[in-house]
Design a protein around this motif. Structure first.
Motif, mmCIF file in Angstrom:
data_model
loop_
_atom_site.group_PDB
_atom_site.id
_atom_site.type_symbol
_atom_site.label_atom_id
_atom_site.label_comp_id
_atom_site.label_asym_id
_atom_site.label_seq_id
_atom_site.Cartn_x
_atom_site.Cartn_y
_atom_site.Cartn_z
ATOM 1 N N GLU A 37 0.850 -1.194 0.000
ATOM 2 C CA GLU A 37 0.000 0.000 0.000
ATOM 3 C C GLU A 37 0.882 1.240 0.000
ATOM 4 O O GLU A 37 1.786 1.374 0.823
ATOM 5 N N GLY A 45 -4.059 10.515 -2.720
ATOM 6 C CA GLY A 45 -4.720 9.228 -2.735
ATOM 7 C C GLY A 45 -3.804 8.099 -2.328
ATOM 8 O O GLY A 45 -2.620 8.292 -2.052
ATOM 9 N N TYR A 46 -4.400 6.917 -2.275
ATOM 10 C CA TYR A 46 -3.694 5.695 -1.918
ATOM 11 C C TYR A 46 -3.747 4.731 -3.089
ATOM 12 O O TYR A 46 -4.731 4.693 -3.827
ATOM 13 N N LYS A 55 -5.153 -0.604 -7.150
ATOM 14 C CA LYS A 55 -6.446 -0.078 -6.700
ATOM 15 C C LYS A 55 -6.207 1.311 -6.135
ATOM 16 O O LYS A 55 -5.583 1.469 -5.100
ATOM 17 N N TRP A 56 -6.708 2.318 -6.854
ATOM 18 C CA TRP A 56 -6.540 3.722 -6.482
ATOM 19 C C TRP A 56 -7.772 4.172 -5.713
ATOM 20 O O TRP A 56 -8.895 3.889 -6.099
ATOM 21 N N SER A 57 -7.548 4.892 -4.608
ATOM 22 C CA SER A 57 -8.665 5.507 -3.897
ATOM 23 C C SER A 57 -8.194 6.840 -3.347
ATOM 24 O O SER A 57 -7.103 6.956 -2.811
ATOM 25 N N HIS A 60 -12.457 11.374 -3.643
ATOM 26 C CA HIS A 60 -13.787 10.981 -4.110
ATOM 27 C C HIS A 60 -13.764 10.134 -5.383
ATOM 28 O O HIS A 60 -14.757 10.073 -6.099
ATOM 29 N N HIS A 61 -12.642 9.528 -5.701
ATOM 30 C CA HIS A 61 -12.535 8.659 -6.877
ATOM 31 C C HIS A 61 -11.906 7.335 -6.469
ATOM 32 O O HIS A 61 -11.036 7.287 -5.612
ATOM 33 N N LYS A 62 -12.394 6.285 -7.104
ATOM 34 C CA LYS A 62 -11.820 4.959 -6.914
ATOM 35 C C LYS A 62 -11.703 4.315 -8.274
ATOM 36 O O LYS A 62 -12.506 4.588 -9.172
ATOM 37 N N THR A 64 -9.793 0.656 -10.441
ATOM 38 C CA THR A 64 -8.898 -0.493 -10.509
ATOM 39 C C THR A 64 -8.231 -0.498 -11.871
ATOM 40 O O THR A 64 -8.895 -0.366 -12.901
#
Length: 143
Positions: A37, A45-46, A55-57, A60-62, A64
């Motif tokens: 991670e 973001g992460y 997997k980007w989060s 307010h956006h996610k 794959t």
């Protein structure tokens, strides 16, 4: 003189043996190093990296993304990233085990306003105008 040569020969053999034992540990496989991670340096973001997906989060956006390694011999390592049929390349450089810099080659895919904004920011920092880099740090360092 033969005693000196024997000591010198033993020293050389022990030196070569220690290099042979320690050297492979210095070169880490980027495919293994990337897994984990990561948080973008400016906390945008992460990214959770597995063997084949990102997997980007954040903000307010996610999303794959799928990726595959193209070049793993020397830095910057090259990765092909894909999502929804679109593909682009990225270069990855590891400053150490817990810091990575990702150079995204996506300037031609961005909207004109975003390109102009990035070019303006890069000019102000005396960097190449078409550069789009993100820096990441590992969230939980490897043990």
């Amino acid at each position: 003189m033969t005693r000196t040569r024997l000591i010198f020969l033993l020293f050389i053999i022990s030196f070569i043996t220690s290099i042979a034992i320690l050297l492979p540990g210095c070169f880490k496989d980027p495919r293994q190093l990337a897994i984990g991670e990561w948080q973008e340096y400016n906390k945008l973001g992460y990214v959770d990296v597995s063997h084949t997906t990102l997997k980007w989060s954040g903000s307010h956006h996610k999303g794959t993304f799928h990726y595959s390694w193209i070049q793993t011999d020397s830095e910057p390592y090259t990765v092909e990233v894909s999502r929804n049929g679109e593909k682009w390349l990225a270069g990855i450089t590891f400053e150490n085990d817990d810091l990575a810099e990702v150079d995204l080659y996506i300037m031609d895919k961005l909207p004109r306003e975003a390109r102009d904004f990035i070019k303006k920011k890069n000019r102000a920092k005396n960097r190449p105008e078409d550069e789009f880099k993100l820096r990441f740090r590992r969230v939980s360092p490897e043990k």
